[in-house]
Design an enzyme around this catalytic site. Structure first.
Site, mmCIF file in Angstrom:
data_model
loop_
_atom_site.group_PDB
_atom_site.id
_atom_site.type_symbol
_atom_site.label_atom_id
_atom_site.label_comp_id
_atom_site.label_asym_id
_atom_site.label_seq_id
_atom_site.Cartn_x
_atom_site.Cartn_y
_atom_site.Cartn_z
ATOM 1 N N GLU A 29 -3.782 -6.630 14.122
ATOM 2 C CA GLU A 29 -2.634 -7.046 13.317
ATOM 3 C C GLU A 29 -3.070 -8.006 12.212
ATOM 4 O O GLU A 29 -3.612 -9.076 12.488
ATOM 5 C CB GLU A 29 -1.581 -7.701 14.214
ATOM 6 C CG GLU A 29 -1.031 -6.752 15.270
ATOM 7 C CD GLU A 29 -0.309 -7.470 16.394
ATOM 8 O OE1 GLU A 29 -0.023 -8.677 16.245
ATOM 9 O OE2 GLU A 29 -0.035 -6.839 17.433
ATOM 10 N N GLU A 60 0.125 -3.913 20.711
ATOM 11 C CA GLU A 60 -1.142 -4.234 21.351
ATOM 12 C C GLU A 60 -1.641 -3.108 22.251
ATOM 13 O O GLU A 60 -2.853 -2.845 22.317
ATOM 14 C CB GLU A 60 -1.012 -5.533 22.146
ATOM 15 C CG GLU A 60 -0.922 -6.788 21.295
ATOM 16 C CD GLU A 60 0.461 -6.999 20.671
ATOM 17 O OE1 GLU A 60 0.568 -7.828 19.751
ATOM 18 O OE2 GLU A 60 1.424 -6.324 21.116
ATOM 19 N N GLN A 82 -3.848 -10.943 18.151
ATOM 20 C CA GLN A 82 -3.571 -12.106 17.306
ATOM 21 C C GLN A 82 -3.548 -13.421 18.074
ATOM 22 O O GLN A 82 -4.053 -14.444 17.612
ATOM 23 C CB GLN A 82 -2.261 -11.891 16.557
ATOM 24 C CG GLN A 82 -2.097 -12.752 15.332
ATOM 25 C CD GLN A 82 -0.932 -12.270 14.488
ATOM 26 O OE1 GLN A 82 0.226 -12.501 14.837
ATOM 27 N NE2 GLN A 82 -1.242 -11.608 13.384
ATOM 28 N N PHE A 83 -2.971 -13.418 19.268
ATOM 29 C CA PHE A 83 -3.023 -14.540 20.202
ATOM 30 C C PHE A 83 -3.240 -13.958 21.589
ATOM 31 O O PHE A 83 -2.724 -12.875 21.896
ATOM 32 C CB PHE A 83 -1.718 -15.355 20.197
ATOM 33 C CG PHE A 83 -1.505 -16.168 18.948
ATOM 34 C CD1 PHE A 83 -1.934 -17.483 18.876
ATOM 35 C CD2 PHE A 83 -0.876 -15.616 17.847
ATOM 36 C CE1 PHE A 83 -1.740 -18.229 17.721
ATOM 37 C CE2 PHE A 83 -0.669 -16.351 16.691
ATOM 38 C CZ PHE A 83 -1.107 -17.666 16.633
ATOM 39 N N ALA A 84 -3.966 -14.676 22.438
ATOM 40 C CA ALA A 84 -4.212 -14.177 23.788
ATOM 41 C C ALA A 84 -2.906 -13.919 24.533
ATOM 42 O O ALA A 84 -2.825 -13.025 25.378
ATOM 43 C CB ALA A 84 -5.075 -15.170 24.565
ATOM 44 N N ASP A 85 -1.879 -14.675 24.204
ATOM 45 C CA ASP A 85 -0.575 -14.509 24.845
ATOM 46 C C ASP A 85 0.016 -13.112 24.604
ATOM 47 O O ASP A 85 0.866 -12.658 25.375
ATOM 48 C CB ASP A 85 0.417 -15.545 24.298
ATOM 49 C CG ASP A 85 -0.157 -16.940 24.236
ATOM 50 O OD1 ASP A 85 -1.160 -17.121 23.505
ATOM 51 O OD2 ASP A 85 0.400 -17.845 24.863
ATOM 52 N N TYR A 86 -0.427 -12.450 23.536
ATOM 53 C CA TYR A 86 0.133 -11.148 23.163
ATOM 54 C C TYR A 86 -0.556 -9.978 23.854
ATOM 55 O O TYR A 86 -0.180 -8.828 23.639
ATOM 56 C CB TYR A 86 0.005 -10.931 21.650
ATOM 57 C CG TYR A 86 0.739 -11.899 20.771
ATOM 58 C CD1 TYR A 86 1.607 -12.862 21.284
ATOM 59 C CD2 TYR A 86 0.556 -11.854 19.390
ATOM 60 C CE1 TYR A 86 2.267 -13.754 20.459
ATOM 61 C CE2 TYR A 86 1.217 -12.738 18.555
ATOM 62 C CZ TYR A 86 2.063 -13.683 19.089
ATOM 63 O OH TYR A 86 2.699 -14.560 18.255
ATOM 64 N N PRO A 89 0.978 -6.514 26.819
ATOM 65 C CA PRO A 89 1.354 -5.112 26.643
ATOM 66 C C PRO A 89 0.153 -4.161 26.689
ATOM 67 O O PRO A 89 0.325 -2.961 26.922
ATOM 68 C CB PRO A 89 2.018 -5.097 25.264
ATOM 69 C CG PRO A 89 2.557 -6.474 25.101
ATOM 70 C CD PRO A 89 1.528 -7.362 25.740
ATOM 71 N N HIS A 129 2.010 -18.953 22.462
ATOM 72 C CA HIS A 129 0.875 -19.018 21.550
ATOM 73 C C HIS A 129 -0.254 -19.912 22.069
ATOM 74 O O HIS A 129 -1.192 -20.185 21.327
ATOM 75 C CB HIS A 129 1.311 -19.557 20.174
ATOM 76 C CG HIS A 129 2.274 -18.686 19.455
ATOM 77 N ND1 HIS A 129 3.619 -18.692 19.719
ATOM 78 C CD2 HIS A 129 2.088 -17.755 18.481
ATOM 79 C CE1 HIS A 129 4.236 -17.825 18.928
ATOM 80 N NE2 HIS A 129 3.320 -17.243 18.176
#
Length: 337
Positions: A29, A60, A82-86, A89, A129
């Site tokens: 992204e 993702e 983009q962030f490990a939190d994402y 999925p 985030h």
């Protein structure tokens, strides 16, 4: 040697490998024209074109699924979440497909891909985030998990990861992107340009996966840390006056058993530090390793210093984040044990 931030070192690693190997592709992204939310891929699309560095939809599972297919058929994708939190999925694609490709095909196929992710606190991004999900991936057989603590290691480890024939989860502590810090609430940052570990060789070099390094020799107690917590541990050791040996694990899977066991056998005490929540965090595995290998050498209980078992806070992340004060107290406690 050039002086670089961790952002620049990560970018340089991808640049080196894209220049050497046409099979290396970078996507995710906003990583193309925009250069990534943290600018880790800035300039790569302009240099290598839109077929080698390109943007993807906000999907993702799709990003990782495409990377698995590319890797299985001979490319070497290096993708950014983009962030490990994402990443969740895509968790099914990572753990059920990428991690098992070599085993399920009886060695006919490998899955040489890297998934880069900014991890941990540092931007007051709270629950979505700032998480540290490394333990989720260390539990999945077939994945390698890497967390650098400085630009020199970031470049060398990322080159090793891209060259590896198996999938690598590459977690980049966002608090260290622009420099180390003193670990306290004022978040004073020391630029990497003034720090020896900000000196990064030009061109190709590697740091081996699975090899820890002693950042501070000591005789009294072993501190096991990785990523941002290496700098917190170093600050705590210096401020407490305790002769602590600080080990930077660098790679969680494969883990460097020899360096851990040698140090704890020497000191007889162990403190484990990580940013993620304590329950089922990777510190529990480290504690088990030390207990099983060094039980007869231990002079005090193994101690963990970690994030609290709560959702990551927004404005109060420094209350959650293990700091030198908490780590120093743990050092004093084990010395009294």
């Amino acid at each position: 040697m050039a002086r670089m931030t961790m952002i620049e070192a990560v970018r340089d690693a991808m640049d080196v490998k894209m220049g050497q190997d046409s099979r290396v592709v970078v996507f995710g992204e906003d990583v193309g024209y925009f250069g990534g939310v943290f600018r880790c891929t800035q300039g790569l699309q302009a240099k290598y074109g839109k077929t080698r560095c390109f943007d993807t939809p906000i999907a993702e599972g799709g990003i990782v699924g495409v990377a698995v297919g590319m890797a299985t058929y001979g490319l070497r994708p290096c993708v950014e979440i983009q962030f490990a939190d994402y990443v969740f999925p895509a968790y099914d694609q990572i753990t059920q497909e990428a991690a098992r490709m070599r085993y399920r095909s009886a060695g006919q196929f490998t899955c040489p891909m890297v998934i880069r992710m900014p991890t941990g606190g540092g931007i007051f991004g709270g629950q979505t985030h700032s998480q540290s999900p490394e333990a989720c991936f260390t539990h999945s057989t077939g994945l390698k998990v890497v967390i650098p603590s400085n630009p020199y290691d970031a470049k060398g480890l990322l080159i090793s990861a891209i060259e590896d024939d198996d999938p690598v989860i590459f977690l980049e502590p966002k608090r260290l992107y622009n420099g180390p810090f003193d670990g306290h609430h004022d978040q004073k940052v020391v630029p990497w340009s003034a720090h020896e570990l900000g000196e990064v060789p030009e061109g190709h070099y590697t740091v081996p996966l699975g090899k820890a390094v002693v950042r501070r020799p000591g005789q009294a107690v072993t501190v096991l840390a990785y990523g941002t917590m290496v700098h917190v541990a170093l600050a705590a050791a210096a401020e407490s006056g305790i002769d602590a040996e600080v080990i930077d694990l660098r790679t969680l899977v494969p883990i460097d058993y020899e360096t851990i066991e040698t140090s704890v056998a020497k000191t007889g005490r162990c403190v484990i530090v990580h940013e993620a929540t304590q329950t089922s965090g990777f510190g529990a595995e480290l504690s088990a390793i030390v207990q099983e290998a060094c039980f007869w050498h231990l002079e005090a209980p193994i101690t963990r210093v970690a994030g609290y078992d709560t959702p990551y806070p927004y404005a109060q992340e420094w209350l959650y984040f293990p700091g030198p004060d908490r780590v120093a107290q743990a050092l004093r406690d084990v010395m009294e044990g």
